[in-house]
Design a protein around this motif. Structure first.
Motif, PDB file in Angstrom:
ATOM      1  N   PHE A 105       2.372  10.123   9.574  1.00 28.84           N
ATOM      2  CA  PHE A 105       2.561   8.786   9.147  1.00 28.84           C
ATOM      3  C   PHE A 105       2.674   7.760  10.009  1.00 28.84           C
ATOM      4  O   PHE A 105       2.021   6.585   9.664  1.00 28.84           O
ATOM      5  CB  PHE A 105       3.743   8.792   8.185  1.00 28.84           C
ATOM      6  CG  PHE A 105       4.048   7.595   7.315  1.00 28.84           C
ATOM      7  CD1 PHE A 105       3.186   7.255   6.281  1.00 28.84           C
ATOM      8  CD2 PHE A 105       4.840   6.725   7.553  1.00 28.84           C
ATOM      9  CE1 PHE A 105       3.215   6.132   5.438  1.00 28.84           C
ATOM     10  CE2 PHE A 105       5.155   5.675   6.966  1.00 28.84           C
ATOM     11  CZ  PHE A 105       4.171   5.202   5.845  1.00 28.84           C
TER      12      PHE A 105
ATOM     13  N   PHE B  76      -0.745   6.790  11.076  1.00 27.86           N
ATOM     14  CA  PHE B  76      -1.522   6.294   9.999  1.00 27.86           C
ATOM     15  C   PHE B  76      -1.030   4.689   9.872  1.00 27.86           C
ATOM     16  O   PHE B  76      -1.941   3.976  10.129  1.00 27.86           O
ATOM     17  CB  PHE B  76      -0.972   6.975   8.666  1.00 27.86           C
ATOM     18  CG  PHE B  76      -1.727   5.964   7.515  1.00 27.86           C
ATOM     19  CD1 PHE B  76      -3.014   5.808   7.393  1.00 27.86           C
ATOM     20  CD2 PHE B  76      -0.891   5.515   6.824  1.00 27.86           C
ATOM     21  CE1 PHE B  76      -3.507   5.076   6.335  1.00 27.86           C
ATOM     22  CE2 PHE B  76      -1.433   4.598   5.346  1.00 27.86           C
ATOM     23  CZ  PHE B  76      -2.537   4.581   5.357  1.00 27.86           C
ATOM     24  N   LEU B  77       0.078   4.529   9.865  1.00 25.79           N
ATOM     25  CA  LEU B  77       0.591   2.977   9.741  1.00 25.79           C
ATOM     26  C   LEU B  77       0.574   2.206  11.004  1.00 25.79           C
ATOM     27  O   LEU B  77      -0.327   1.150  11.256  1.00 25.79           O
ATOM     28  CB  LEU B  77       2.238   2.965   9.455  1.00 25.79           C
ATOM     29  CG  LEU B  77       2.565   1.667   8.761  1.00 25.79           C
ATOM     30  CD1 LEU B  77       1.908   1.597   7.735  1.00 25.79           C
ATOM     31  CD2 LEU B  77       3.959   1.953   8.720  1.00 25.79           C
TER      32      LEU B  77
ATOM     33  N   PHE C 201      -3.426   1.872  11.866  1.00 26.60           N
ATOM     34  CA  PHE C 201      -4.094   0.927  10.677  1.00 26.60           C
ATOM     35  C   PHE C 201      -3.913  -0.416  11.367  1.00 26.60           C
ATOM     36  O   PHE C 201      -4.598  -1.324  11.403  1.00 26.60           O
ATOM     37  CB  PHE C 201      -3.510   1.113   9.487  1.00 26.60           C
ATOM     38  CG  PHE C 201      -4.375   0.373   8.505  1.00 26.60           C
ATOM     39  CD1 PHE C 201      -4.964   1.266   7.504  1.00 26.60           C
ATOM     40  CD2 PHE C 201      -3.912  -0.958   8.173  1.00 26.60           C
ATOM     41  CE1 PHE C 201      -5.776   0.683   6.549  1.00 26.60           C
ATOM     42  CE2 PHE C 201      -4.753  -1.674   7.040  1.00 26.60           C
ATOM     43  CZ  PHE C 201      -5.600  -0.734   6.279  1.00 26.60           C
ATOM     44  N   ILE C 202      -2.507  -0.667  11.652  1.00 29.24           N
ATOM     45  CA  ILE C 202      -2.142  -2.094  12.185  1.00 29.24           C
ATOM     46  C   ILE C 202      -2.995  -2.418  13.458  1.00 29.24           C
ATOM     47  O   ILE C 202      -3.441  -3.416  13.687  1.00 29.24           O
ATOM     48  CB  ILE C 202      -0.523  -2.278  12.221  1.00 29.24           C
ATOM     49  CG1 ILE C 202      -0.183  -2.090  10.970  1.00 29.24           C
ATOM     50  CG2 ILE C 202      -0.224  -3.517  13.023  1.00 29.24           C
ATOM     51  CD1 ILE C 202       1.580  -2.130  10.921  1.00 29.24           C
TER      52      ILE C 202
ATOM     53  N   VAL D 233      -6.455  -3.104  12.919  1.00 26.47           N
ATOM     54  CA  VAL D 233      -6.745  -4.409  12.354  1.00 26.47           C
ATOM     55  C   VAL D 233      -6.631  -5.781  13.339  1.00 26.47           C
ATOM     56  O   VAL D 233      -7.141  -6.563  13.387  1.00 26.47           O
ATOM     57  CB  VAL D 233      -5.888  -4.797  10.994  1.00 26.47           C
ATOM     58  CG1 VAL D 233      -5.863  -6.287  10.572  1.00 26.47           C
ATOM     59  CG2 VAL D 233      -6.224  -3.630   9.899  1.00 26.47           C
ATOM     60  N   LEU D 234      -5.478  -5.490  13.944  1.00 24.76           N
ATOM     61  CA  LEU D 234      -5.163  -6.592  15.278  1.00 24.76           C
ATOM     62  C   LEU D 234      -6.402  -6.372  16.194  1.00 24.76           C
ATOM     63  O   LEU D 234      -6.954  -7.526  16.571  1.00 24.76           O
ATOM     64  CB  LEU D 234      -3.875  -6.083  15.797  1.00 24.76           C
ATOM     65  CG  LEU D 234      -2.840  -6.426  15.071  1.00 24.76           C
ATOM     66  CD1 LEU D 234      -1.431  -6.122  15.853  1.00 24.76           C
ATOM     67  CD2 LEU D 234      -2.768  -7.884  14.276  1.00 24.76           C
TER      68      LEU D 234
ATOM     69  N   ALA E 229      -9.019  -8.242  14.772  1.00 22.03           N
ATOM     70  CA  ALA E 229      -8.632  -9.784  14.714  1.00 22.03           C
ATOM     71  C   ALA E 229      -8.941 -10.573  16.354  1.00 22.03           C
ATOM     72  O   ALA E 229      -8.954 -11.693  16.104  1.00 22.03           O
ATOM     73  CB  ALA E 229      -7.178  -9.882  14.325  1.00 22.03           C
ATOM     74  N   LYS E 230      -9.017  -9.775  17.152  1.00 24.05           N
ATOM     75  CA  LYS E 230      -9.484 -10.356  18.466  1.00 24.05           C
ATOM     76  C   LYS E 230     -11.053 -10.908  18.495  1.00 24.05           C
ATOM     77  O   LYS E 230     -11.016 -11.631  19.180  1.00 24.05           O
ATOM     78  CB  LYS E 230      -9.116  -9.332  19.679  1.00 24.05           C
ATOM     79  CG  LYS E 230      -7.611  -8.958  19.877  1.00 24.05           C
ATOM     80  CD  LYS E 230      -7.571  -8.260  21.145  1.00 24.05           C
ATOM     81  CE  LYS E 230      -6.079  -7.674  21.528  1.00 24.05           C
ATOM     82  NZ  LYS E 230      -5.929  -6.314  21.436  1.00 24.05           N
TER      83      LYS E 230
ATOM     84  N   PRO F 136     -13.388 -13.224  17.557  1.00 16.58           N
ATOM     85  CA  PRO F 136     -13.722 -14.484  16.971  1.00 16.58           C
ATOM     86  C   PRO F 136     -15.095 -14.606  16.013  1.00 16.58           C
ATOM     87  O   PRO F 136     -15.950 -13.915  16.544  1.00 16.58           O
ATOM     88  CB  PRO F 136     -13.976 -15.477  18.161  1.00 16.58           C
ATOM     89  CG  PRO F 136     -14.567 -14.574  19.312  1.00 16.58           C
ATOM     90  CD  PRO F 136     -13.960 -13.430  19.050  1.00 16.58           C
TER      91      PRO F 136
ATOM     92  N   ALA G  51      11.866  10.215   3.252  1.00 18.08           N
ATOM     93  CA  ALA G  51      11.623   8.851   3.199  1.00 18.08           C
ATOM     94  C   ALA G  51      13.144   8.205   3.350  1.00 18.08           C
ATOM     95  O   ALA G  51      13.288   6.915   3.423  1.00 18.08           O
ATOM     96  CB  ALA G  51      11.532   8.540   1.475  1.00 18.08           C
TER      97      ALA G  51
ATOM     98  N   PHE H  16      14.955   9.513   5.999  1.00 16.69           N
ATOM     99  CA  PHE H  16      15.171   9.668   7.420  1.00 16.69           C
ATOM    100  C   PHE H  16      16.447  10.780   7.396  1.00 16.69           C
ATOM    101  O   PHE H  16      17.202  10.803   8.381  1.00 16.69           O
ATOM    102  CB  PHE H  16      15.366   8.698   8.232  1.00 16.69           C
ATOM    103  CG  PHE H  16      14.382   7.509   8.149  1.00 16.69           C
ATOM    104  CD1 PHE H  16      13.123   7.929   8.890  1.00 16.69           C
ATOM    105  CD2 PHE H  16      14.460   6.276   7.597  1.00 16.69           C
ATOM    106  CE1 PHE H  16      12.108   7.173   8.736  1.00 16.69           C
ATOM    107  CE2 PHE H  16      13.264   5.504   7.418  1.00 16.69           C
ATOM    108  CZ  PHE H  16      12.180   5.723   7.968  1.00 16.69           C
TER     109      PHE H  16
ATOM    110  N   MET I   6     -10.688   0.816   4.187  1.00 16.15           N
ATOM    111  CA  MET I   6      -9.757  -0.129   3.321  1.00 16.15           C
ATOM    112  C   MET I   6      -9.364  -1.436   4.034  1.00 16.15           C
ATOM    113  O   MET I   6      -8.994  -2.484   3.454  1.00 16.15           O
ATOM    114  CB  MET I   6      -8.637   0.879   3.307  1.00 16.15           C
ATOM    115  CG  MET I   6      -7.399   0.757   2.550  1.00 16.15           C
ATOM    116  SD  MET I   6      -6.213   2.092   2.574  1.00 16.15           S
ATOM    117  CE  MET I   6      -4.783   1.249   1.674  1.00 16.15           C
TER     118      MET I   6
ATOM    119  N   MET J 281     -11.842  -7.926   5.829  1.00 16.29           N
ATOM    120  CA  MET J 281     -12.181  -8.535   7.171  1.00 16.29           C
ATOM    121  C   MET J 281     -13.552  -8.825   7.453  1.00 16.29           C
ATOM    122  O   MET J 281     -13.942  -9.268   8.537  1.00 16.29           O
ATOM    123  CB  MET J 281     -11.512  -7.790   8.668  1.00 16.29           C
ATOM    124  CG  MET J 281      -9.898  -7.484   8.159  1.00 16.29           C
ATOM    125  SD  MET J 281      -9.228  -6.982   9.700  1.00 16.29           S
ATOM    126  CE  MET J 281      -9.188  -8.256  10.910  1.00 16.29           C
TER     127      MET J 281
ATOM    128  N   PRO K 110     -14.987 -21.589  19.443  1.00 18.75           N
ATOM    129  CA  PRO K 110     -13.555 -21.712  19.914  1.00 18.75           C
ATOM    130  C   PRO K 110     -13.731 -21.312  21.497  1.00 18.75           C
ATOM    131  O   PRO K 110     -12.944 -21.649  22.184  1.00 18.75           O
ATOM    132  CB  PRO K 110     -12.837 -20.672  19.339  1.00 18.75           C
ATOM    133  CG  PRO K 110     -13.829 -19.497  18.609  1.00 18.75           C
ATOM    134  CD  PRO K 110     -14.937 -20.388  18.268  1.00 18.75           C
TER     135      PRO K 110
END
Ligand code: HEM
Lengths: 331, 127
Positions: free
Chosen positions: A39, A42-43, A46-47, A50-51, A54-55, A57, A240, A242, A276, A281, A299
């Protein structure tokens, strides 16, 4: 080989979980440690992905235009397929994300006797793709009943809807049958259609097999090899909150099921499944085609480099140009 | 990084949805079900382990044999007592005298609402 290796990989995952639990007694590893790690991967993955995206341009407008752009007043604009406003883009994105509109446009080309090239519409990919994603969503939402202590009403409602026909006991969920059908179709499409087979890679088959195996083990568990749901829920709620506890006997089929899910979660951020996050994006979908209304400035332009128009350029090099017999606009 | 005004809220929504069980529970694991043991018998009609996992399949089987094959035969002789019906009301509920304190205990926890009692009469609850 492209089909066989991913298939063997999924079988190996099943065998690994089975042996780990049955022979080695690693319930805690497979029930607690690996799920947490998967998990987190995954989390976090994933983040991170995406970041990372996002780098980059996207200084220029690069939407795929599929219709008439905003133009003169008497030419009707296709507001969804070539949006020029925020709301147009929003509409386009929502239709894309929730209804897979671009798959709806899927067409196929066939060569008939003659030889004659024929284009036709082909909606099966759209239909089964959509069915697959929604049944998957319903199943994942339904699973939340295993993870929350006090189950909210909307979960009961979804469950009741899914078991609408009240067949047997435990009640048969329609989504269980439909997901097998849909994944089966998506697999056969890759296998039977020669064009698609040619471009399919192991990375295309692996998630299909993995999801199919998750569904099959889940279905086996619910309808055939019953397991103790009370003990499983105790573990899941424990995860869930902990404070995981492994209590009582839980069949190995359960450990196989969640090990495959963990494999899916860990694999997710590093695979094509990241569509997903990616669909949100895609600059070819989420940008308004407004280059003629708004000035978009790159930019990374160096502010020290001033614009150099052709007129200036000609002024600077007029002598050399006339010497070389290159036509100039101003004599 | 670019477009963070849109991407950051998106990521926050995503993380919120994915961690739903964690914040929804808020550390509260709920209470474990404690189904009341019958006082008039020591064992169930099948081994306890099987009953815990598969009682709904057994009930389904009973229902089918009674309704389709009209075979109401005895469930089992337990401790010399014959339970004369493959029956929900006249079988299970003879020993498990309370629906609330037995069936519902687990079912509320597992979030299942068997619809059987729409038709079948449930035992009178004593309190
Ligand atoms: C990608 C996520 C998952 C998918 C696609 C999936 C799929 C399925 C399917 C198709 C079933 C058949 C019954 C039903 O539809 O409810 C099932 C049952 C089950 N799954 Fe999953 N599963 C997933 C994740 C998990 C996880 C993380 C757990 C861990 C607690 C889990 C535990 C179970 C259990 C206990 C059952 C039996 C439920 C019952 O008997 O009512 N699943 N799963």
């Amino acid at each position: 080989m492209k089909v066989l290796y991913p298939f063997i990989a999924v079988l190996a995952l099943v065998a690994l979980a089975f042996v780990g639990v049955k022979a080695a007694g690693l319930q805690y590893l497979f029930g607690v440690v690996i799920p947490y790690m998967a998990f987190a991967m995954f989390l976090g993955g994933f983040i991170y992905k995406v970041l990372h995206w996002a780098k980059s341009p996207v200084p220029f407008r690069i939407p795929t235009t599929c219709g008439q752009a905003n133009s003169l007043k008497f030419i009707e604009q296709n507001k969804l397929d070539c949006p020029s406003t925020f709301w147009g883009v929003t509409g386009r994105m929502l239709l894309e994300v929730f209804l897979f509109r671009s798959l709806f446009r899927n067409s196929k080309a066939e060569v008939h006797d003659g030889p004659k090239l024929v284009y036709g519409s082909s909606k099966y990919l759209w239909l089964f793709g959509l069915i697959f994603h929604y049944t998957f969503l319903v199943i994942v939402i339904r699973h939340m009943r295993l993870f929350v202590g006090h189950v909210p009403d909307f979960l009961h409602a979804i469950e009741a809807g899914d078991a609408l026909f009240q067949v047997g006991a435990p009640l048969l969920y329609q989504s269980d049958l439909i997901i097998l059908l849909a994944v089966g179709f998506l697999f056969l499409r890759r296998l039977i259609n020669a064009n698609v087979r040619y471009i399919s890679l192991p990375a295309d088959y692996f998630p299909l097999f993995l999801i199919f195996a998750i569904a099959v083990t889940g279905i086996l568990m619910r309808y055939f090899l019953r397991v103790d749901i009370i003990n499983i829920k105790q573990l899941a709620v424990g995860l869930a909150t902990f404070s995981p506890v492994l209590h009582g006997e839980i069949g190995s089929i359960f450990y196989i099921h969640i090990f495959l899910v963990c494999a899916l979660m860990a694999y997710f951020p590093f695979s094509k499944l990241m569509h997903m996050g990616g669909v949100w994006m895609s600059p070819t979908r989420n940008m308004a085609n407004n280059s003629r209304m708004v000035r978009h400035i790159n930019p990374w332009n160096d502010p020290n480099i001033k614009p150099h128009s052709y007129a200036d350029y000609e002024d600077e090099f007029r002598e050399f140009m006339t010497d070389a017999n290159i036509p100039v606009e101003k004599e | 990084m670019y477009d963070m005004k849109k991407i950051l809220p998106g990521l926050i929504i995503f993380a919120g949805l994915m961690t739903f069980p964690i914040w929804y529970n808020g550390g509260d694991a709920g209470t474990l079900p404690k189904p009341e043991k019958p006082s008039n018998a020591k064992e169930c009609v099948r081994p306890t382990e099987y009953m815990r996992t598969s009682h709904m399949q057994l009930l389904n089987e009973f229902r089918d044999t009674v309704v389709r094959e009209s075979e109401r035969g005895a469930i089992k002789e337990a401790g010399g007592v014959t339970y004369d019906d493959k029956s929900l009301m006249l079988g299970c509920m003879k020993c498990h005298v309370s629906k609330k304190k037995f069936c519902d205990e687990c079912h509320t926890y597992a979030a299942v609402k068997p619809y059987c009692w729409d038709c079948h009469i449930q035992p009178k609850e004593t309190n």
